[in-house]
Design a protein around this motif. Structure first.
Motif, mmCIF file in Angstrom:
data_model
loop_
_atom_site.group_PDB
_atom_site.id
_atom_site.type_symbol
_atom_site.label_atom_id
_atom_site.label_comp_id
_atom_site.label_asym_id
_atom_site.label_seq_id
_atom_site.Cartn_x
_atom_site.Cartn_y
_atom_site.Cartn_z
ATOM 1 N N ALA B 217 0.975 -1.467 0.151
ATOM 2 C CA ALA B 217 -0.030 0.415 -0.253
ATOM 3 C C ALA B 217 1.091 0.845 -0.261
ATOM 4 O O ALA B 217 1.133 2.043 -0.838
ATOM 5 C CB ALA B 217 -1.007 -0.026 1.742
ATOM 6 N N GLN B 218 1.960 1.496 0.990
ATOM 7 C CA GLN B 218 2.630 1.465 0.565
ATOM 8 C C GLN B 218 2.991 2.662 -0.798
ATOM 9 O O GLN B 218 3.488 3.740 -1.002
ATOM 10 C CB GLN B 218 3.981 2.220 1.733
ATOM 11 N N ALA B 219 3.732 1.836 -1.326
ATOM 12 C CA ALA B 219 4.704 1.744 -3.056
ATOM 13 C C ALA B 219 3.632 2.014 -3.629
ATOM 14 O O ALA B 219 3.474 2.902 -4.473
ATOM 15 C CB ALA B 219 4.716 0.389 -2.902
ATOM 16 N N LEU B 220 1.949 1.740 -3.430
ATOM 17 C CA LEU B 220 1.338 2.821 -4.264
ATOM 18 C C LEU B 220 1.167 3.865 -3.959
ATOM 19 O O LEU B 220 1.071 4.707 -4.350
ATOM 20 C CB LEU B 220 -0.608 1.767 -3.904
ATOM 21 N N GLU B 221 1.255 4.143 -2.556
ATOM 22 C CA GLU B 221 0.648 5.322 -1.688
ATOM 23 C C GLU B 221 2.610 6.618 -2.395
ATOM 24 O O GLU B 221 1.869 7.637 -2.632
ATOM 25 C CB GLU B 221 0.843 6.098 -0.772
ATOM 26 N N ASP B 222 3.163 5.860 -2.699
ATOM 27 C CA ASP B 222 4.070 6.668 -3.306
ATOM 28 C C ASP B 222 3.965 6.905 -4.847
ATOM 29 O O ASP B 222 3.857 8.331 -4.877
ATOM 30 C CB ASP B 222 5.487 5.854 -2.810
ATOM 31 N N ARG B 223 3.649 6.378 -5.455
ATOM 32 C CA ARG B 223 3.829 6.239 -6.611
ATOM 33 C C ARG B 223 2.389 7.198 -6.795
ATOM 34 O O ARG B 223 2.165 8.075 -7.747
ATOM 35 C CB ARG B 223 3.156 5.129 -7.169
ATOM 36 N N ARG B 224 1.371 7.412 -5.915
ATOM 37 C CA ARG B 224 0.148 8.074 -5.957
ATOM 38 C C ARG B 224 0.574 9.928 -5.521
ATOM 39 O O ARG B 224 0.751 10.248 -6.689
ATOM 40 C CB ARG B 224 -1.164 7.651 -4.998
ATOM 41 N N VAL B 225 1.716 10.175 -5.029
ATOM 42 C CA VAL B 225 1.758 10.995 -4.395
ATOM 43 C C VAL B 225 2.899 11.699 -5.936
ATOM 44 O O VAL B 225 2.914 12.825 -6.228
ATOM 45 C CB VAL B 225 2.609 11.485 -3.330
ATOM 46 N N GLN B 226 3.289 10.789 -6.278
ATOM 47 C CA GLN B 226 4.831 11.095 -7.414
ATOM 48 C C GLN B 226 3.724 11.421 -8.595
ATOM 49 O O GLN B 226 4.035 12.692 -9.631
ATOM 50 C CB GLN B 226 5.114 10.029 -7.629
ATOM 51 N N LEU B 227 2.757 10.677 -8.784
ATOM 52 C CA LEU B 227 1.817 10.938 -10.032
ATOM 53 C C LEU B 227 0.960 12.818 -9.229
ATOM 54 O O LEU B 227 1.482 13.305 -10.696
ATOM 55 C CB LEU B 227 0.966 10.384 -10.674
ATOM 56 N N GLN B 228 0.612 12.333 -8.526
ATOM 57 C CA GLN B 228 -0.438 13.979 -7.663
ATOM 58 C C GLN B 228 1.042 15.367 -8.137
ATOM 59 O O GLN B 228 0.313 16.081 -8.714
ATOM 60 C CB GLN B 228 -0.024 13.797 -6.542
ATOM 61 N N THR B 229 1.920 14.984 -8.489
ATOM 62 C CA THR B 229 3.435 16.290 -8.116
ATOM 63 C C THR B 229 3.376 16.142 -9.350
ATOM 64 O O THR B 229 3.201 17.746 -10.447
ATOM 65 C CB THR B 229 4.722 15.579 -7.328
ATOM 66 N N GLU B 230 3.994 15.112 -10.100
ATOM 67 C CA GLU B 230 3.472 15.378 -11.928
ATOM 68 C C GLU B 230 2.241 15.364 -12.374
ATOM 69 O O GLU B 230 3.019 16.431 -13.329
ATOM 70 C CB GLU B 230 4.063 13.842 -11.923
ATOM 71 N N MET B 231 1.553 15.353 -12.076
ATOM 72 C CA MET B 231 0.182 15.673 -12.318
ATOM 73 C C MET B 231 -0.219 17.600 -12.374
ATOM 74 O O MET B 231 0.000 18.149 -13.434
ATOM 75 C CB MET B 231 -1.100 15.795 -11.935
ATOM 76 N N ALA B 232 0.218 17.900 -11.341
ATOM 77 C CA ALA B 232 0.394 19.549 -10.930
ATOM 78 C C ALA B 232 1.654 20.398 -11.702
ATOM 79 O O ALA B 232 1.015 21.419 -13.032
ATOM 80 C CB ALA B 232 0.848 19.442 -9.847
ATOM 81 N N GLN B 233 2.553 19.443 -12.216
ATOM 82 C CA GLN B 233 4.159 20.216 -12.900
ATOM 83 C C GLN B 233 3.190 20.220 -14.816
ATOM 84 O O GLN B 233 3.041 21.532 -15.480
ATOM 85 C CB GLN B 233 5.459 19.393 -12.959
#
Lengths: 124, 289
Positions: B217-233
């Motif tokens: 779940a943590q790995a998925l959460e990490d990926r979600r945060v990464q994508l969220q940051t990327e999305m904002a950029q």
């Protein structure tokens, strides 16, 4: 015995800063830079940068949540990470307010009495 | 200044030192803190009327504080995890591991204890001429009719006391009823100890499964945060390009820039033929953005 004044200030700041951040966020969602400015101006943190790891810890503790928002239409230019209080954060803040009121009242009384050259009033 | 754009060399050096200081944080949290520090410098520089790439290390440090101090704010201080408001507990896996570790000690003690008591019971019932080594005195055999001395053993604590019967209280008689009671209790203790060990092992296994699931779940959460940051950029980049495109289109088709009142910056010019000539209309398909 107090030998290092800057260390005392640092420890005091570390004790209260998390709850000052929670109190600011409790007023409404805030973004990191906004929180950093407010806490630095209040003297709660010595360097603005310390607010960000602090917010990361509050988030890891489940006291706040965060979300990145795209740049606002008014030409802000950069995405902003907004923080909001969780239920646990609200409880922690309520708890801290209660402790702080008791503690600060007691400390004020002692410091005020000793600064005036008298003895602390034990009857109060 | 765009999100994630490299800053000046001094600022980048500061950020590299900050990253090292934040080593205690999980990677995704560290990345987020660094992104926010980067944004802070950009915003602050803008407020000061300074280009971020022109800021010196000393200026950045004066604003953000020493980089090595950042790490301490991430892991210590007066927050709930380090203060008395919320008492810190070891993770569930560690608690269960402790239980498993100590249950072995209990089992190791209880099983031989039951065996010793059983021998004592057998001896006290008159089947063995039982002598305690080193003392030379004997535990007197007692028949079923021998009166009880009034002591009762009804809890598992009695098992520990029963060991004393076999080693030091060599001159007092043990009734068969007492001995049987001790035997039953110690047997029960051994059974409960084994049962406890079994449940503790199951708990440990479950905790390990939970930990594995949590890591997933943590790995998925990490990926979600990464994508969220990327999305904002990416979103920021898209909006900037949309503004450029709208402006280009407006200047080409209508000879004037796109309306500045358009909050989304994505208005598309459409040329409409009217009786007195042409008219430019801007449509903004993403005004609700």
């Amino acid at each position: 015995m107090v030998t290092e004044h800057s260390s005392v200030a640092t420890q005091l700041r570390k004790g209260v800063a998390p709850y000052c951040a929670l109190a600011l966020i409790a007023e409404g969602p805030r973004y990191g830079y906004e929180l950093s400015r407010a806490l630095a101006e209040a003297g709660v943190v010595a360097g603005s940068g310390s607010v960000y790891p602090l917010l990361a810890r509050l988030q890891a503790d489940g006291l706040v949540t965060s979300v990145w928002q795209p740049p606002p239409a008014d030409g802000g230019g950069l995405p902003r990470k907004y923080y909001a209080l969780t239920e646990a954060g609200d409880s922690a803040l309520v708890d801290f307010r209660r402790h702080w009121t008791q503690l600060s009242t007691g400390v004020e009384r002692l410091l005020g009495a000793t600064a005036a050259g008298g003895r602390p009033d034990a009857s109060r | 200044m765009r999100h994630g754009e490299p800053l000046g060399p001094d600022t980048e050096r500061y950020l590299a030192e900050a990253e090292a200081a934040l080593g205690e944080l999980p990677p995704h949290a560290r990345a987020e803190v660094l992104a926010e520090l980067r944004d802070h410098i950009a915003r602050w520089g803008e407020e000061q009327g300074r280009a971020p790439e022109d800021l010196t290390y000393a200026e950045v440090e004066a604003e953000l504080g020493p980089p090595e101090a950042l790490g301490t704010w991430a892991v210590e201080g007066g927050g709930p995890t380090s203060g008395p408001l919320v008492p810190a507990l070891p993770p569930p896996g560690r608690r269960v591991a402790g239980l498993v570790r100590w249950s072995w000690v209990a089992a190791a003690a209880a099983v031989p204890l039951a065996a010793v008591v059983s021998v004592l019971v057998y001896a006290s019932a008159g089947h063995l001429p039982f002598h305690v080594a080193g003392t030379g005195s004997a535990v007197h055999a007692a028949g079923p009719s021998r009166p009880s001395d009034g002591r009762a053993f009804s809890s598992s604590a009695a098992a520990a006391q029963s060991a004393t019967v076999g080693t030091s209280t060599t001159d007092r008689a043990v009734s068969a009823a007492q001995a049987l009671e001790i035997h039953r209790t110690s047997t029960e203790l051994a059974q409960w100890t084994l049962q406890e060990r079994s449940v503790a092992a199951q708990l440990a296994s479950l905790a390990a499964q939970q930990q594995a699931a949590s890591q997933g779940a943590q790995a998925l959460e990490d990926r979600r945060v990464q994508l969220q940051t990327e999305m904002a950029q990416v979103s920021a980049q898209r909006q900037a390009m949309a503004r450029v495109l709208a402006d280009q289109g407006a200047r080409t088709l209508c000879g004037q820039p796109a309306p500045v009142a358009d909050p989304s910056g994505t208005a598309v010019p459409v040329v409409v033929q009217v009786h007195s000539g042409t008219m430019c209309i801007w449509t903004a398909p993403q005004l609700n953005h």
